[in-house]
Design an enzyme around this catalytic site. Structure first.
Site, PDB file in Angstrom:
ATOM      1  N   LYS A  56      62.698 -43.784 -67.052  1.00  0.00           N
ATOM      2  CA  LYS A  56      63.612 -43.286 -66.023  1.00  0.00           C
ATOM      3  C   LYS A  56      63.100 -43.590 -64.614  1.00  0.00           C
ATOM      4  O   LYS A  56      63.877 -43.927 -63.728  1.00  0.00           O
ATOM      5  CB  LYS A  56      63.858 -41.782 -66.185  1.00  0.00           C
ATOM      6  CG  LYS A  56      64.768 -41.451 -67.373  1.00  0.00           C
ATOM      7  CD  LYS A  56      65.302 -40.026 -67.298  1.00  0.00           C
ATOM      8  CE  LYS A  56      66.302 -39.775 -68.433  1.00  0.00           C
ATOM      9  NZ  LYS A  56      66.827 -38.411 -68.415  1.00  0.00           N
ATOM     10  N   LYS A 102      68.867 -46.781 -76.134  1.00  0.00           N
ATOM     11  CA  LYS A 102      69.604 -45.618 -76.635  1.00  0.00           C
ATOM     12  C   LYS A 102      70.839 -45.348 -75.775  1.00  0.00           C
ATOM     13  O   LYS A 102      70.832 -45.606 -74.574  1.00  0.00           O
ATOM     14  CB  LYS A 102      68.712 -44.379 -76.697  1.00  0.00           C
ATOM     15  CG  LYS A 102      68.616 -43.591 -75.395  1.00  0.00           C
ATOM     16  CD  LYS A 102      68.006 -42.213 -75.632  1.00  0.00           C
ATOM     17  CE  LYS A 102      68.125 -41.346 -74.384  1.00  0.00           C
ATOM     18  NZ  LYS A 102      69.355 -40.542 -74.333  1.00  0.00           N
ATOM     19  N   LYS A 110      73.463 -40.638 -71.134  1.00  0.00           N
ATOM     20  CA  LYS A 110      74.415 -40.204 -70.113  1.00  0.00           C
ATOM     21  C   LYS A 110      74.208 -40.996 -68.832  1.00  0.00           C
ATOM     22  O   LYS A 110      75.140 -41.280 -68.109  1.00  0.00           O
ATOM     23  CB  LYS A 110      74.250 -38.719 -69.816  1.00  0.00           C
ATOM     24  CG  LYS A 110      74.795 -37.821 -70.900  1.00  0.00           C
ATOM     25  CD  LYS A 110      74.964 -36.409 -70.370  1.00  0.00           C
ATOM     26  CE  LYS A 110      74.304 -35.406 -71.318  1.00  0.00           C
ATOM     27  NZ  LYS A 110      72.911 -35.115 -70.947  1.00  0.00           N
TER      28      LYS A 110
HETATM   29  P1  ATP Z   1      70.147 -38.299 -69.737  1.00  0.00           P
HETATM   30  O1  ATP Z   1      70.382 -39.777 -69.686  1.00  0.00           O
HETATM   31  O2  ATP Z   1      70.654 -37.549 -68.541  1.00  0.00           O
HETATM   32  O3  ATP Z   1      68.723 -37.943 -70.126  1.00  0.00           O
HETATM   33  P2  ATP Z   1      70.902 -37.952 -72.477  1.00  0.00           P
HETATM   34  O4  ATP Z   1      72.052 -38.723 -72.972  1.00  0.00           O
HETATM   35  O5  ATP Z   1      69.544 -38.414 -72.847  1.00  0.00           O
HETATM   36  O6  ATP Z   1      71.076 -37.791 -70.911  1.00  0.00           O
HETATM   37  P3  ATP Z   1      70.081 -35.195 -72.803  1.00  0.00           P
HETATM   38  O7  ATP Z   1      70.814 -34.058 -72.170  1.00  0.00           O
HETATM   39  O8  ATP Z   1      68.803 -35.648 -72.175  1.00  0.00           O
HETATM   40  O9  ATP Z   1      71.094 -36.433 -72.937  1.00  0.00           O
HETATM   41  O10 ATP Z   1      69.795 -34.849 -74.327  1.00  0.00           O
HETATM   42  C1  ATP Z   1      70.602 -33.950 -75.080  1.00  0.00           C
HETATM   43  C2  ATP Z   1      70.339 -34.123 -76.558  1.00  0.00           C
HETATM   44  O11 ATP Z   1      70.953 -35.322 -77.050  1.00  0.00           O
HETATM   45  C3  ATP Z   1      68.861 -34.238 -76.927  1.00  0.00           C
HETATM   46  O12 ATP Z   1      68.638 -33.532 -78.138  1.00  0.00           O
HETATM   47  C4  ATP Z   1      68.657 -35.708 -77.157  1.00  0.00           C
HETATM   48  O13 ATP Z   1      67.597 -35.980 -78.044  1.00  0.00           O
HETATM   49  C5  ATP Z   1      69.998 -36.088 -77.764  1.00  0.00           C
HETATM   50  N1  ATP Z   1      70.303 -37.505 -77.551  1.00  0.00           N
HETATM   51  C6  ATP Z   1      70.408 -38.114 -76.341  1.00  0.00           C
HETATM   52  N2  ATP Z   1      70.711 -39.413 -76.501  1.00  0.00           N
HETATM   53  C7  ATP Z   1      70.797 -39.626 -77.855  1.00  0.00           C
HETATM   54  C8  ATP Z   1      71.110 -40.771 -78.658  1.00  0.00           C
HETATM   55  N3  ATP Z   1      71.368 -41.959 -78.097  1.00  0.00           N
HETATM   56  N4  ATP Z   1      71.129 -40.633 -80.002  1.00  0.00           N
HETATM   57  C9  ATP Z   1      70.873 -39.422 -80.585  1.00  0.00           C
HETATM   58  N5  ATP Z   1      70.575 -38.319 -79.879  1.00  0.00           N
HETATM   59  C10 ATP Z   1      70.545 -38.390 -78.531  1.00  0.00           C
HETATM   60 MG    MG Z   2      67.826 -37.475 -72.014  1.00  0.00          MG
END
Ligand code: ATP
Ligand code: MG
Length: 331
Positions: A112, A195, A198
């Site tokens: 990040k 991955k 968001k």
């Molecule tokens: P950001 O990019 O803001 O970090 P994010 O998509 O990683 O957002 P988080 O809020 O950090 O989302 O994570 C929320 C949950 O979703 C966590 O349990 C994380 O492990 C899960 N998660 C995030 N991305 C994935 C993915 N690509 N596949 C499976 N699980 C995911």
């Molecule tokens: Mg995350």
């Protein structure tokens, strides 16, 4: 009853399919057998310097998506992290037990911060895993359902719990990760070696709140490869494998069965089938979110009640930790 804790950041107007399959779907199932506590971690979202109005909107719509997916506030606690000040307070104590080198090894920080550049990288982003440890340890959670990307952060939470216990006596529960292998890592559609995130590129995302049309289009444009064979091979065929994994996770059909079913078909056929199962899963959630957002007063009341209940537990844990490390209780 054993306890489960988990949370997501309100860093977007919609959760994506990775959040849903990797985490939220497990949360709903775990409510059956666990005392479940689920938070919208708004303090974490400050690490990316959001616009204040966007943060407020995202915090509410993230909570609405939990409810729409099946988190039941009658059975589980649901609240905003900033409503329970003990999270930030315990994070300070844990930060003083975390090695600088130990925190520097977190790969998500490296990823990040590389994206945000030296100017955009804050101390908050660096200490985020410490705040996450506080989130979990406050509730003595035995189990933490997360996606694979959170494994390293959870390991830090475990280390901090063990450190607290070995230095100051048994004061917190050491949490276990709960990572469902097949859905733990949904990849970005446009860049299938990364991955789904968001904070990623919109064209690679399947967002729960997107229209059917946008979702279908993103799946149709998903990056595959120059071959024609539909086969599960994460190494050499990350795009096709991701589509198979998404289909399998939602439909319940095994990857092997899908490979057989699509053996004489083209990538286009697979994409149509994936879009179909995804839209069936997502549409009802989106409709319920729209209903919930039409009554923000009720949503806020659910969050307030969740915070009241969470504070009782969090307050007890924080008092125990403060006392153990040598802070004098206020008279
Ligand atoms: P950001 O990019 O803001 O970090 P994010 O998509 O990683 O957002 P988080 O809020 O950090 O989302 O994570 C929320 C949950 O979703 C966590 O349990 C994380 O492990 C899960 N998660 C995030 N991305 C994935 C993915 N690509 N596949 C499976 N699980 C995911
Ligand atoms: Mg995350």
């Amino acid at each position: 009853q054993p306890r489960v804790f988990s949370a997501m950041q309100p860093t977007a107007d919609s959760l994506h399919l990775g959040n849903y399959l990797g985490a939220l779907r497990q949360w709903v199932a775990l409510q059956e057998d666990y005392d479940a506590i689920y938070a919208v971690v708004d303090l974490h979202a400050l690490t990316v310097a959001p616009d204040p109005e966007a943060l407020r909107r995202r915090s509410r719509i993230t909570a609405a998506q939990y409810l729409a997916a099946g988190v039941d506030p009658e059975r589980s606690m649901l609240f905003l992290q900033s409503h329970v000040p003990e999270h930030a307070e315990l994070a300070w104590v844990l930060g003083c037990l975390t090695g600088f080198g130990e925190a520097s090894r977190m790969t998500q920080f490296k990823d990040k911060s590389a994206k945000q550049g030296a100017e955009g990288t804050t101390v908050g982003l660096f200490t985020y895993p410490v705040l996450m440890a506080a989130d979990i340890l406050l509730y003595d959670a035995q189990l933490v359902p997360v996606g694979e990307d959170q494994r390293q952060h959870l390991e830090l939470s475990r280390n901090l719990a063990q450190r607290l216990n070995s230095r100051f006596g048994d004061i917190v529960t050491v949490p276990e990760p709960y990572i469902v292998k097949d859905t733990a890592k949904i990849q970005d559609l446009a860049e299938p070696t990364a991955k789904m995130s968001k904070s990623g590129n919109p064209s690679g995302l399947i967002e729960l709140m997107d229209t059917d049309k946008v979702i279908a289009k993103r799946i149709k444009s998903a990056v595959t490869d120059a071959e024609t064979e539909i086969r599960y091979d994460r190494e050499n065929k990350p795009g096709v494998s991701n589509l198979l994994a998404i289909h399998s996770a939602i439909s319940g059909t095994s990857i092997a069965e899908l490979e057989a079913e699509f053996s004489d078909k083209m990538y286009g056929h697979l994409k149509v089938a994936v879009a179909e199962v995804v839209l069936d899963a997502v549409a009802p959630i989106r409709e319920r979110v729209t209903d919930l957002m039409a009554h923000p007063g009720e949503l806020d009341e659910i969050l307030a009640e969740g915070a009241r209940r969470a504070r009782v537990i969090a307050g007890e844990t924080l008092a125990r930790v403060y006392d153990a490390v040598g802070l004098i209780p206020a008279g």
